[in-house]
Design a protein around this motif. Structure first.
Motif, PDB file in Angstrom:
ATOM      1  N   LEU A 117      -7.582 -43.587  -9.373  1.00 35.92           N
ATOM      2  CA  LEU A 117      -9.010 -43.056  -9.839  1.00 35.92           C
ATOM      3  C   LEU A 117      -9.100 -41.724  -9.602  1.00 35.92           C
ATOM      4  O   LEU A 117      -9.944 -40.975 -10.511  1.00 35.92           O
TER       5      LEU A 117
ATOM      6  N   PHE B 275     -14.929 -40.552 -20.974  1.00 40.19           N
ATOM      7  CA  PHE B 275     -14.220 -40.051 -19.951  1.00 40.19           C
ATOM      8  C   PHE B 275     -12.777 -40.527 -19.370  1.00 40.19           C
ATOM      9  O   PHE B 275     -12.653 -41.466 -19.309  1.00 40.19           O
TER      10      PHE B 275
ATOM     11  N   ARG C  23     -17.452 -33.744 -14.060  1.00 40.01           N
ATOM     12  CA  ARG C  23     -16.343 -34.669 -13.826  1.00 40.01           C
ATOM     13  C   ARG C  23     -16.941 -36.068 -13.261  1.00 40.01           C
ATOM     14  O   ARG C  23     -17.996 -36.035 -12.339  1.00 40.01           O
TER      15      ARG C  23
ATOM     16  N   GLU D 126     -12.557 -48.010 -14.468  1.00 42.16           N
ATOM     17  CA  GLU D 126     -11.788 -47.186 -15.621  1.00 42.16           C
ATOM     18  C   GLU D 126     -12.407 -47.723 -16.959  1.00 42.16           C
ATOM     19  O   GLU D 126     -12.477 -46.872 -17.962  1.00 42.16           O
TER      20      GLU D 126
ATOM     21  N   LEU E 283      -7.465 -39.491 -10.470  1.00 43.07           N
ATOM     22  CA  LEU E 283      -6.684 -38.726 -11.476  1.00 43.07           C
ATOM     23  C   LEU E 283      -7.883 -38.456 -12.689  1.00 43.07           C
ATOM     24  O   LEU E 283      -7.849 -37.520 -13.501  1.00 43.07           O
ATOM     25  N   ARG E 284      -8.988 -39.500 -12.547  1.00 44.18           N
ATOM     26  CA  ARG E 284      -9.906 -39.189 -13.471  1.00 44.18           C
ATOM     27  C   ARG E 284     -11.451 -38.974 -13.146  1.00 44.18           C
ATOM     28  O   ARG E 284     -12.259 -38.665 -13.887  1.00 44.18           O
ATOM     29  N   ALA E 285     -11.669 -38.948 -11.631  1.00 48.21           N
ATOM     30  CA  ALA E 285     -12.725 -38.742 -10.948  1.00 48.21           C
ATOM     31  C   ALA E 285     -12.536 -37.984  -9.574  1.00 48.21           C
ATOM     32  O   ALA E 285     -11.564 -38.236  -9.197  1.00 48.21           O
TER      33      ALA E 285
ATOM     34  N   LEU F 182     -15.379 -45.690 -17.480  1.00 49.87           N
ATOM     35  CA  LEU F 182     -15.349 -44.474 -17.635  1.00 49.87           C
ATOM     36  C   LEU F 182     -14.924 -44.030 -19.225  1.00 49.87           C
ATOM     37  O   LEU F 182     -15.350 -43.156 -20.082  1.00 49.87           O
ATOM     38  N   SER F 183     -13.921 -44.845 -19.813  1.00 48.31           N
ATOM     39  CA  SER F 183     -13.460 -44.826 -21.184  1.00 48.31           C
ATOM     40  C   SER F 183     -14.506 -45.166 -21.897  1.00 48.31           C
ATOM     41  O   SER F 183     -14.614 -44.153 -23.073  1.00 48.31           O
TER      42      SER F 183
END
Ligand SMILES: [Mg+2]
Length: 223
Positions: free
Chosen positions: A104, A223, A22, A215, A106-108, A218-219
């Motif tokens: 953040l 991710f 993650r 973000e 939510l994704r990391a 990440l995209s």
């Protein structure tokens, strides 16, 4: 300063679980998540001292109003200790930080890496939790590269590091070059005194913009 990871910091890092698959965001606290400088200036003023805003460092810029005496390194450390004892628990959140970390997260994974003195670990934690920034907190001393290298490990997902100090950014570049480095200075007066850290990938002084940048990266990395 040493490049070795302090035993105390190593122990704290080993007590948290990090999922290498993650993304991970490692954020400083003072001047990134909590407002340090403005409160420290108030604390100095209360004692008839002042910060003279002539460069991006504490030592050399803290003076006494009555005779313009410049406090020595040791005197500054002692003032800082008194400040942290009195104010660590009640520092304000940097605008936008709570919401940005919330989104953040939510994704990391989020880890807060702070160089507040070890003695004030509990106060710092309480302050962050009260602001809703309830993320693992690691207290470090000295340059942050070794701690970031240990936290990032053999990552299989992007890792980000956010700090106001060019020395920590440089230390992370040396110790864990794969970590994406954001130089972030909340206080606008302080921000004007320091250019983008040479080893940073981004200089961003606002949380909405930092969030968008992370973000996007990440995209782009899937991710
Ligand atoms: Mg800081």
């Amino acid at each position: 300063m040493t490049n070795d990871l302090l035993e105390n910091t190593r122990h704290q890092i080993s007590s948290i679980i990090i999922d290498r698959n993650r993304p991970l965001i490692i954020s400083d606290a003072d001047e990134v998540l909590v407002v340090f400088m403005a409160r420290f200036e108030l604390f100095l003023n209360e004692q008839n001292y002042f910060f003279d805003w002539s460069s991006f460092r504490l030592t050399g810029n803290i003076r006494r109003k009555s005779d313009n005496y410049t406090f020595s390194q040791n005197e500054v450390l002692s003032l800082l200790d008194t400040f942290f004892a009195k104010e660590t628990q009640s520092l304000d959140a940097v605008p936008g930080a709570i919401e940005a970390l919330n989104l953040l997260s939510l994704r990391a994974q989020i880890v807060i890496l702070s160089n507040v003195p070890f003695t004030y670990h509990a106060e710092r934690e309480r302050c962050l939790v009260e602001h809703g920034m309830n993320y693992p907190l690691i207290i470090n001393n000295g340059l942050k590269g070794p701690a970031v290298r240990a936290l990032a490990g053999p990552a299989r997902a992007p890792v980000f590091f956010i700090d106001d100090s060019p020395s920590h950014i440089e230390s992370v570049a040396t110790q864990a070059d794969h970590v994406r480095r954001i130089h972030f200075v909340h206080d606008t007066r302080l921000a004007e005194l320091v250019g983008p850290a040479p080893e940073s990938h981004h200089r961003i002084d606002s949380w909405p913009e930092a969030r968008t940048t992370i973000e996007k990266e990440l995209s782009a990395a899937g991710f």
